[in-house]
Write an enzyme that holds these catalytic residues in place. Structure first.
Site, short mmCIF file in Angstrom:
data_model
loop_
_atom_site.label_atom_id
_atom_site.label_comp_id
_atom_site.label_asym_id
_atom_site.label_seq_id
_atom_site.Cartn_x
_atom_site.Cartn_y
_atom_site.Cartn_z
N ARG A 1 -7.26 2.78 -6.27
CA ARG A 1 -6.42 1.65 -6.70
C ARG A 1 -6.86 1.20 -8.11
O ARG A 1 -6.05 0.87 -8.95
CB ARG A 1 -6.56 0.48 -5.71
N HIS B 1 5.34 -1.58 -2.08
CA HIS B 1 3.96 -1.73 -2.57
C HIS B 1 3.70 -0.58 -3.56
O HIS B 1 2.95 0.35 -3.27
CB HIS B 1 3.01 -1.66 -1.37
N GLN C 1 0.13 0.68 -4.66
CA GLN C 1 -0.51 1.45 -3.59
C GLN C 1 -0.06 2.92 -3.66
O GLN C 1 -0.88 3.84 -3.57
CB GLN C 1 -0.14 0.84 -2.23
N ARG D 1 1.76 -10.92 -5.92
CA ARG D 1 1.88 -10.51 -4.52
C ARG D 1 2.65 -11.61 -3.81
O ARG D 1 2.19 -12.76 -3.76
CB ARG D 1 0.49 -10.32 -3.91
N CYS E 1 -3.57 2.56 3.77
CA CYS E 1 -3.71 1.69 2.59
C CYS E 1 -4.80 0.64 2.78
O CYS E 1 -5.30 0.10 1.80
CB CYS E 1 -2.38 1.01 2.30
N ASP F 1 -0.33 2.75 8.62
CA ASP F 1 -0.57 1.38 8.15
C ASP F 1 -0.48 0.46 9.37
O ASP F 1 -0.07 0.87 10.47
CB ASP F 1 0.48 1.02 7.08
N1 CP Z 1 -4.01 -1.99 0.36
C1 CP Z 1 -3.98 -3.25 -0.13
O1 CP Z 1 -3.08 -3.63 -0.88
O2 CP Z 1 -5.03 -4.02 0.26
P1 CP Z 1 -5.19 -5.60 0.02
O3 CP Z 1 -4.14 -6.25 0.87
O4 CP Z 1 -6.57 -5.92 0.45
O5 CP Z 1 -4.93 -5.87 -1.42
N1 NVA Z 2 2.03 -3.38 5.25
C1 NVA Z 2 0.88 -4.19 4.96
C2 NVA Z 2 0.15 -3.65 3.78
C3 NVA Z 2 -1.10 -4.39 3.41
C4 NVA Z 2 -1.75 -3.84 2.20
C5 NVA Z 2 1.30 -5.62 4.73
O1 NVA Z 2 2.31 -5.85 4.04
O2 NVA Z 2 0.64 -6.52 5.24
#
Ligand code: CP
Ligand code: NVA
Length: 310
Positions: free
Chosen positions: A293, A130, A133, A103, A265, A225
């Site tokens: 997930r 993502h 997701q 990540r 998400c 989101d």
């Molecule tokens: N939706 C998602 O990726 O959540 P987290 O940021 O908690 O991993």
């Molecule tokens: N768009 C959000 C998604 C989190 C899972 C971010 O990137 O923070």
């Protein structure tokens, strides 16, 4: 030959469907008698440069349920880029673990990891997309409607990383996709052009709106989101002034199909992009979506770490 999971766009509709079928099977197996230890002896190295609840825990649990193990690596530990180059980190880690989940902030960081790593790399969210997701999202939609093709999905809010992966999943798999976003917060142009190419083949219809009310009219899925993604924190106040007309509330949900589902998400900013009433209401699938997930990622891990059927 190793294979990575960096973007939904890199996979054919057939490969995506195969992965979704496997996710459904692994979920059934898990609840019936537990999963077979098909990843016994395998370890997933998980690099997190941003916080996470779902991604972190669901990958860890997915590896454990499949007989393997996962190693959490916090930003301070390896200092990707700052302490050591991505190319070196990738080559060193490839000798220790069987797969890497990352990540990251810049999307180029995960593609660079994939370039230099000799083990599969999975994108656990970047500033561009993502994909894990989106796999859980499509799985959830399939479970709710028993089909994918022809369903109408609309994304309300920022044209962000989650929107890009959902757009590509829908346009690959034949779901119609629309987005309502404020001026200045549109989906990435290139991502949209790619989706137009996918949509021709899958017969999916794509649409962009400014007015969220127009976008949700009669749709099967409303998705939203956060207004401010991780890494954009300095824009939070500015965005709080722009996005309120894009809140997913009861008035908006009432314009969708009567059986519409509402997705997010997570994490949700209740009272901003979604109200409590909707998040906890009859249309919400927020928690089954989050739980999927685990199952969708098991399929990704099995495909990549065993190279079965690829
Ligand atoms: N939706 C998602 O990726 O959540 P987290 O940021 O908690 O991993
Ligand atoms: N768009 C959000 C998604 C989190 C899972 C971010 O990137 O923070």
């Amino acid at each position: 030959m190793k294979k990575d999971f960096i973007a939904v766009a890199d996979y054919s509709p057939e490969e995506l469907k195969e992965m979704l079928d496997l996710a459904v099977d692994l979920k059934k197996e898990y609840f019936k008698k537990g999963n077979q230890p098909i990843l016994k002896g395998k370890v997933l190295g998980m690099i997190f440069n941003k916080p996470s609840l779902r991604t972190r825990i669901s990958f860890d649990m997915a590896m454990r349920h499949l007989g393997g193990d996962a190693l959490f690596i916090s930003p301070a530990e390896i200092g990707l880029v700052q302490r050591e180059s991505i190319a070196d980190v990738a080559r060193v880690m490839s000798g220790y673990v069987h797969g890497i989940m990352a990540r990251v902030f810049a999307h180029s960081h995960v593609t660079e990891l994939a370039k230099w790593s000799s083990v599969p790399v999975i994108n656990g969210l970047s500033d561009y997309n993502h994909p894990c997701q989106a796999m859980a999202d499509v799985m959830t939609i399939y479970e709710k409607f028993g089909k994918l093709k022809g369903l109408k999905v609309t994304f309300i809010g920022d044209g962000n990383n989650v929107a890009v992966s959902l757009l590509h999943a829908c346009s690959k798999l034949g779901l119609d996709f629309s987005i309502a976003s404020p001026e200045g917060y549109d989906l990435d142009d290139n991502a949209w052009k790619m989706a137009e190419g996918f949509a021709v083949k899958s017969d999916s219809k794509l649409n962009k709106f400014r007015d969220p009310r127009q976008a949700v009219a009669g749709v099967d899925v409303i998705y939203t989101d956060t207004w401010t993604s991780m890494g954009q924190e300095e824009e939070t106040e500015k965005r709080k002034n722009v996005f309120p007309p894009y809140q997913v509330n009861t008035g908006l949900v009432d314009l969708a199909s009567k059986d519409a589902i509402v997705m997010h998400c997570l994490p949700a900013h209740r009272g901003q992009e979604i109200t409590d009433e909707v998040a906890d209401g009859p249309h919400s699938v927020l928690f089954p979506q989050a739980h999927n997930r685990l199952h969708a990622q098991k399929a990704i891990l099995v495909k990549l770490l065993t190279l079965k059927c690829l």
